[in-house]
Design an enzyme around this catalytic site. Sequence first.
Site, PDB file in Angstrom:
ATOM      1  CB  ALA A 195      48.181  40.375  12.953  1.00 43.50           C
ATOM      2  CB  ALA A 196      51.636  44.473  10.109  1.00 41.72           C
TER       3      ALA A 196
ATOM      4  CB  CYS B  39      55.090  31.116  15.627  1.00 39.55           C
ATOM      5  SG  CYS B  39      54.488  32.347  16.784  1.00 39.55           S
TER       6      CYS B  39
ATOM      7  CG  ASP C 252      49.548  44.681  15.428  1.00 41.18           C
ATOM      8  OD1 ASP C 252      50.055  43.665  14.908  1.00 41.18           O
ATOM      9  OD2 ASP C 252      49.135  44.708  16.605  1.00 41.18           O
TER      10      ASP C 252
END
Lengths: 182, 304
Positions: B106-107, B230, B130
């Site tokens: 998932a770049a 995150c 992605d």
Amino acid sequence: MSENDAGETDQGSRENDPHRFERLPASEADREVEGRPTREAVLEWWADRFGIEPAVFEDHTFWEKGAGKVWAYAGEADDPTAVEALGMTFLRVRQEHWKPTTDAVQRFGRHATRNVIELDDAAARRFAAGEEQDLEWDGDWGYLIAAHEVAGRREPLGVGLYTYGSLQSMVPKGRQRDVSSP
Amino acid sequence: MDPLERYRPIVDDYEAFREACRRPLPAAVRVNTIKADPGTVADAFDREGVGYERPDWTDLVFVLDTGTPGNTWPSFHGWVHGQEEVSAIPPMVLDPQPGERVWDAAAAPGSKATQIAAAMDDRGTLVANDNDLGRLSGLRFNAERLGVTNAVVTNRDARNFSMKPFPFDEFDRALVDAPCSCEGTIRKNPDALDDWSEGYISSIAGIQKGILRRAVQATREGGVVVYSTCTFAPEENEAVLDHVLTEEDCRVVDPDLPDGLDHAPGVTEWDGETFDPSVERAARIYPHRNDTGGFFVAKLEVGP
């Protein structure tokens, strides 16, 4: 023309399919697609125009996708027809004067030994902002590598087009910056 | 409701955590070693009069005094890339080597992918995927700006990623920096929690599990898979690891985080559920412990 036709046509007569990545032929004898430059010609162009030795690109394969967009890629690929990008776009061909991209010049331009125009600090800032400016230059006209000194070394900024006493920055809009003075 | 309140039981010094979450994050950049080294970047910032601080745990990150890091020479030249300090952690844990085959599942927009390419010295093959077509242009722009030439960009659903375009069947390493609820970015995006819901967490957790499983399947035995988010939600972190430990051949190993980066262990209990004890080896990075954004990272080794 479908890809299946390729083997049945004469060398050099197949048309470029702008939607897929196809590798540049090594030399003229290997060319199957009309107007496609050879790897040999691309290496010669960088060497002739900027003095960048072919060895700099020895780990890269060259591919065409889009009309005349040549990509440089350092990784492995078998059948990259369905991928979105392969390395970086680094040269625009299929036009009278081949034009390197800003990104290619920033990546490989440190190796250049000629057709490099060195800018002072103020000129470099104008160049980064995408401006055209009057500058004296005794060398060839056409696409030059613009460079300046930063952190004690000469660093390429991008591509400039020099004609009639003026240097037009070719830095694309998205890469233009208003680099503030200290 | 207040989403962060649910983490009171698992966060040490919760009030300091809340206080830190309210403070905006300063701009940080990561050195792009394809084009420059940290010393040259420091020299360029010094000459330009741009002030900075450097974290103890890495020489790659500069936390800048300026609010417009893009308008500096190191940025124009692609010597640095605007990237949050904690975002530089997963590629370090992944530790990719020149010449390897590496997948970033998932770049977009490419901060970690370009850091991976730099760690590989721009040699070998980096597959930067992605599934969001709209975000690929940012990924491509960043990769080219930073001079990356060893990356292939693909636009696929990572959960059933096909190896067809490549002359190999397995990766040496894979990074799953998963799409997530982004709670840990609250210091950068004050509205990060505006659309927060438990329903979103549970649906994104399903996607995270699917991507991480595929990454383990596509990586060779003995290879490394790094999982990061995150966010603080254990549903998106330890629960995802626990699921993949059950379904695939892999184990959680010590991420070997750099010295000077304070972190808490993964939690083994949450909301009445108990996880595999090895998820404790994952690292939770809280805003109040290093004055950064919030982050979660785990290192998996593939094999029975």
